[in-house]
Each structure stands twice: as C-alpha cells, then as structure tokens.
Write a protein that holds these residues in place. Structure first.
Motif, PDB file in Angstrom:
ATOM      1  N   LEU A 116      22.498  64.998 -46.562  1.00 22.85           N
ATOM      2  CA  LEU A 116      22.747  64.566 -47.939  1.00 22.85           C
ATOM      3  C   LEU A 116      21.518  64.543 -48.844  1.00 22.85           C
ATOM      4  N   PHE A 124      27.839  61.399 -55.373  1.00 24.89           N
ATOM      5  CA  PHE A 124      28.253  60.073 -54.892  1.00 24.89           C
ATOM      6  C   PHE A 124      28.953  59.259 -55.974  1.00 24.89           C
ATOM      7  N   ASN A 152      22.051  58.854 -55.004  1.00 24.70           N
ATOM      8  CA  ASN A 152      21.777  59.354 -53.659  1.00 24.70           C
ATOM      9  C   ASN A 152      20.678  58.508 -53.029  1.00 24.70           C
ATOM     10  N   LEU A 175      29.275  56.005 -49.472  1.00 25.96           N
ATOM     11  CA  LEU A 175      29.978  57.230 -49.092  1.00 25.96           C
ATOM     12  C   LEU A 175      31.443  57.225 -49.478  1.00 25.96           C
ATOM     13  N   ALA A 180      31.432  62.811 -51.917  1.00 27.09           N
ATOM     14  CA  ALA A 180      31.056  62.275 -50.606  1.00 27.09           C
ATOM     15  C   ALA A 180      32.260  61.666 -49.898  1.00 27.09           C
ATOM     16  N   LEU A 186      31.468  64.705 -43.343  1.00 27.21           N
ATOM     17  CA  LEU A 186      30.823  63.399 -43.500  1.00 27.21           C
ATOM     18  C   LEU A 186      31.691  62.290 -42.915  1.00 27.21           C
TER      19      LEU A 186
END
Length: 224
Positions: A116, A124, A152, A175, A180, A186
């Motif tokens: 990331l 995000f 981030n 997240l 995200a 992820l």
C-alpha cells in the motif's frame, strides 16, 4: 519532590553497595525501575527550568514509571507481593509466544507497507455522489463528497505498525473505506492476519496461562 528523590537515591545507593554482584544488580528489572524513578523526575525538572522540547512526553513517561515503582513497592506486603510475583512469572512463561507474535505482526506490517505504500490518499477515502434539487423551478445538479480525513498511513514503519497493532483489537478503519475496502487481495491478507494473531496466538497465550497458573502461583510464593 526533592526530598522524595533524595530518599530514593540514598536507598538505591545502599542497595547497590550491599549487593554481592554488581552485574546481578544491573540485570535486575526492579533496579532499573528504581533508578528511573528518580532519574526521570530530575530530567523533567531540568526540562521545566530550561523549557526544553517534548516536556509533556517526558512527563507522561515519568508518571508511568513512578506509578510502576509505587505498585512494585507493594511487593513487600505478602498479600500483594505474591500476586505481583505470580503476574511476573506468568509473563515470563509466555514471553517466547509473545515474541514470536511480535515478529508475525512485524511481518504483516511490512507486507501491508509493500502493498500500500505507493497508493494515494484517495485510495483510502470513501467518495459519495448524487443528484440534488431544491424545487421544480430551480436547476438541479450533481454533488460529490469525499472523506478527506483518511490518508495513507503505510508510508512509514511506525504509523503502519501502530495501525496493524490496532487491527488485533478489531480497529480496521484504515482499510474499510474507498478502494481499499473493495480490494479482495487486501481482504484476504487481513483475514489471514486475524486468523493467525487472534485465533491462534491469543488463544495460545490464554491456554498457556490457564495450564500453568497453579504452578506459577506456587513459584510466586516461593520467590516472594
């Protein structure tokens, strides 16, 4: 405060000179806490006088050390001393498990950073859009709103590690939003992290503590 520090210094000097092994004195965690109990207040007083930076941070650390020192002072009383020694012995029993757990958290932290670190803050952030209109006679249009409070946090190790650490307690806010929150890869890594840390390590620590609590309690009485 000066009198209390002076008493602590005198007590620690007497203990140092009466100890048979100087190396044993410095290897004892109790002694390091005792030393810190008068060193940090002195540093705090110097910071206050000369207005150095990070005064509040050092005061916070000093407060924790003084409270820890005060709690450990209770070990001279049998009722509290046995309990404190039991807690310390329990911690020693699970040290290896906690250390391996820490390594696993560091491994996942680096994995999240590699995955990331190059993503922009917008990755995000949750975006909302829609149409609006006041009444039939007025023109209508489109509106788009973004949650700019998220960013981030995987650019550096410290912030990334703190975020991954809070994942253990179910705080997945970094997240959950934006792209995200829609990333399947992820999501798979996060599920794997939860399985390893929460289901395996947490339950292993609880099981170890439960199985050895009676033995550790007896050892705590003996040590006290």
């Amino acid at each position: 405060m000066s009198l209390a520090i002076l008493i602590l210094v005198i007590q620690e000097m007497r203990q140092f000179w009466k100890t048979h092994s100087r190396l044993e004195y410095f290897l004892s965690g109790y002694n390091w806490i005792d030393i810190s109990a008068f060193v940090f207040p002195i540093i705090t007083a110097i910071q206050l006088k000369y207005k150095w930076d990070y005064f509040n941070e050092v005061c916070s650390v000093s407060t924790l050390i003084l409270w820890t020192h005060a709690i450990l002072r209770l070990r001279v009383i049998s009722y509290f001393g046995v309990t404190l020694e039991t807690i310390i012995q329990l911690c020693k029993n699970v040290t290896s498990v906690l250390f391996i757990m820490l390594l696993v958290i560091l491994a996942f932290t680096q994995a999240y950073i590699v995955l990331l670190r190059l993503e922009p803050d917008e990755y995000f952030q949750e975006n909302y859009g829609g149409n609006y209109g006041v009444d039939p006679d007025d023109p209508s249009g489109e509106i788009s709103v973004a949650n700019v409070s998220a960013d981030n946090g995987f650019h550096n190790w410290f912030k990334a590690f703190s975020q991954v650490w809070f994942f253990i307690y179910g705080v997945w806010d970094p997240l959950n939003d934006g792209d995200a929150g829609d990333s399947k890869f992820l999501m798979c890594i996060s599920i794997l992290f939860s399985l390893i840390t929460v289901l395996i390590f947490f339950n292993l620590v609880i099981a170890l503590m439960s199985s050895t609590v009676e033995e550790v309690k007896k050892r705590g009485k003996k040590v006290w």
